[in-house]
Design an enzyme around this catalytic site. Structure first.
Site, mmCIF file in Angstrom:
data_model
loop_
_atom_site.group_PDB
_atom_site.id
_atom_site.type_symbol
_atom_site.label_atom_id
_atom_site.label_comp_id
_atom_site.label_asym_id
_atom_site.label_seq_id
_atom_site.Cartn_x
_atom_site.Cartn_y
_atom_site.Cartn_z
ATOM 1 C CG HIS A 247 -3.275 -3.414 4.335
ATOM 2 N ND1 HIS A 247 -2.122 -2.784 4.726
ATOM 3 C CD2 HIS A 247 -3.942 -2.500 3.574
ATOM 4 C CE1 HIS A 247 -2.095 -1.555 4.238
ATOM 5 N NE2 HIS A 247 -3.188 -1.358 3.524
ATOM 6 C CB CYS B 7 -1.002 -0.049 1.145
ATOM 7 S SG CYS B 7 -2.435 0.998 0.837
HETATM 8 N N1 GLN Z 1 -2.522 6.785 2.126
HETATM 9 C C1 GLN Z 1 -2.563 5.844 1.072
HETATM 10 C C2 GLN Z 1 -3.903 5.728 0.381
HETATM 11 O O1 GLN Z 1 -4.947 5.887 0.996
HETATM 12 C C3 GLN Z 1 -2.084 4.515 1.589
HETATM 13 C C4 GLN Z 1 -3.052 3.824 2.499
HETATM 14 C C5 GLN Z 1 -2.529 2.530 3.066
HETATM 15 O O2 GLN Z 1 -1.328 2.291 3.131
HETATM 16 N N2 GLN Z 1 -3.446 1.694 3.507
HETATM 17 O O3 GLN Z 1 -3.891 5.474 -0.785
#
Ligand code: GLN
Length: 259
Positions: free
Chosen positions: A194, A94
Site C-alpha cells: 500500500h 493486498c
Molecule cells: N485481510 C487481508 C489480510 O490481512 C488483507 C489486508 C489488506 O488488504 N491490507 O491478509
C-alpha cells in the site's frame, strides 16, 4: 499522443485501504500529463464487469469487505481472465491480490475461492505483517526498487510456475519467509504494498500504463521529471531499512529500463 486509456476500478468503496485509491489518481495523472485521454469507470457488487478496458485496478480491504467481494467477484472470473488473456493489465493490492489467487483462508478459517488468475494461495496467519517494505522488482520489461507499506495477516505462497514481482530486502512480502513479494503472470500484477504504491514507484506506474496502452506490448511513454516521487521513494526505502535495523546503501538502485 492522442491515445485513450480506459481504466476500470473494481470495488472502489470496499477495497481502498491505506490510500490505495491513490493508485488510480497516479495512473490518471501520469497519463493526462502526457496528453492521453483517460476514462475511468467503477464496477462493484452486482455490476457487470465492463469488457474491453485497458486496465483493471483493485485495492486492499479487511476480511469483512473481502468476504463480500470474493463472493461477488466469482461472477467476473471468466470475464476478467479473458481481459487479461488479451493483454489488459490487472493490478491488485493486498486483499485484491489475494482475490486473484486460488483461495484465501480467513482468520476465522473460512475458505474463500478466488479468481485463479494467479496460481497462489493465501492462509491467514499471525502475527500480522506490518511495516515499511523495500524490495527489488524484476519483470520481463525491466525492474527497479519497490517501496511501500504492508499490513496483512495473510501468508501468500506462489505456485512453482508463478514469478514473484520482487525480492524483499526489508519487510515481509508474501509470507515473511521465502523473500518473495507480489506476483506477476503475463499482465496480471499482485502486490502487498500500500502507501499508495504507484506514486512512490513511478517506474511501476509507467510500466502498467505502457502495457495497458499496448495491450501487453509496452509502448514508449514520454519521461516525466519525478523529482518529488524520487525523494519520496528514497525516504520510504530508508524507513524500511531503518525499521529492520539496517543502513541504507549509499546509492539507491535505479530502474533498469523505462517503458
Ligand atoms: N485481510 C487481508 C489480510 O490481512 C488483507 C489486508 C489488506 O488488504 N491490507 O491478509
Amino acid at each position: 499522443m492522442g491515445a485513450r486509456l480506459r481504466i476500470c476500478h473494481l470495488y472502489p468503496e470496499l477495497l481502498g485501504l491505506y490510500g490505495d485509491g491513490g493508485n488510480l489518481l497516479c495512473l490518471v495523472s501520469r497519463a493526462r500529463w502526457r496528453g492521453l485521454e483517460v476514462d475511468v469507470e467503477e464496477a462493484s457488487l452486482g455490476d457487470t464487469l465492463p469488457s474491453g478496458r485497458d486496465l483493471y485496478l483493485l485495492g486492499g480491504g479487511q476480511d469483512r469487505q473481502q468476504r463480500a467481494v470474493f463472493a461477488d467477484a466469482l461472477r467476473t472470473k471468466a470475464g476478467l481472465a479473458e481481459e487479461a488473456a488479451r493483454g489488459a493489465v490487472v493490478f491488485a493490492v493486498c486483499a485484491g491480490y489475494q482475490l486473484l489467487g486460488e483461495f484465501y483462508v480467513t482468520a476465522a478459517g473460512e475458505e474463500l475461492p478466488g479468481l485463479g488468475l494467479l496460481h497462489a494461495t493465501t492462509l491467514a496467519g499471525s502475527p500480522r505483517l506490518i511495516g515499511d517494505v523495500y524490495a527489488e522488482a524484476s519483470t520481463p520489461w525491466g525492474g527497479g526498487p519497490l517501496v511501500g507499506f504492508e499490513n496483512h495477516g495473510g501468508r501468500t505462497r506462489l505456485g512453482p510456475e508463478l514469478s514473484p514481482l520482487a525480492r524483499v530486502i526489508a519487510g515481509a512480502g508474501n509470507n515473511g519467509e521465502d523473500g518473495t513479494e507480489g506476483a506477476l503472470a503475463g499482465t496480471v500484477f499482485g502486490t502487498y504494498l500500500h502507501g499508495p504504491v504507484l506514486p512512490k514507484n513511478p517506474w511501476l506506474a509507467d510500466l502498467l500504463l505502457s502495457l495497458a496502452l499496448g495491450r501487453g506490448e509496452p509502448v514508449p511513454l514520454d519521461p516525466l521529471p519525478d523529482r518529488e516521487e524520487a525523494s519520496a521513494a528514497t525516504r520510504a526505502r530508508a524507513l524500511a531499512l531503518a525499521r529492520r535495523g539496517r543502513k541504507a546503501p549509499a546509492a539507491p538502485s535505479r530502474p533498469t529500463r523505462r517503458p
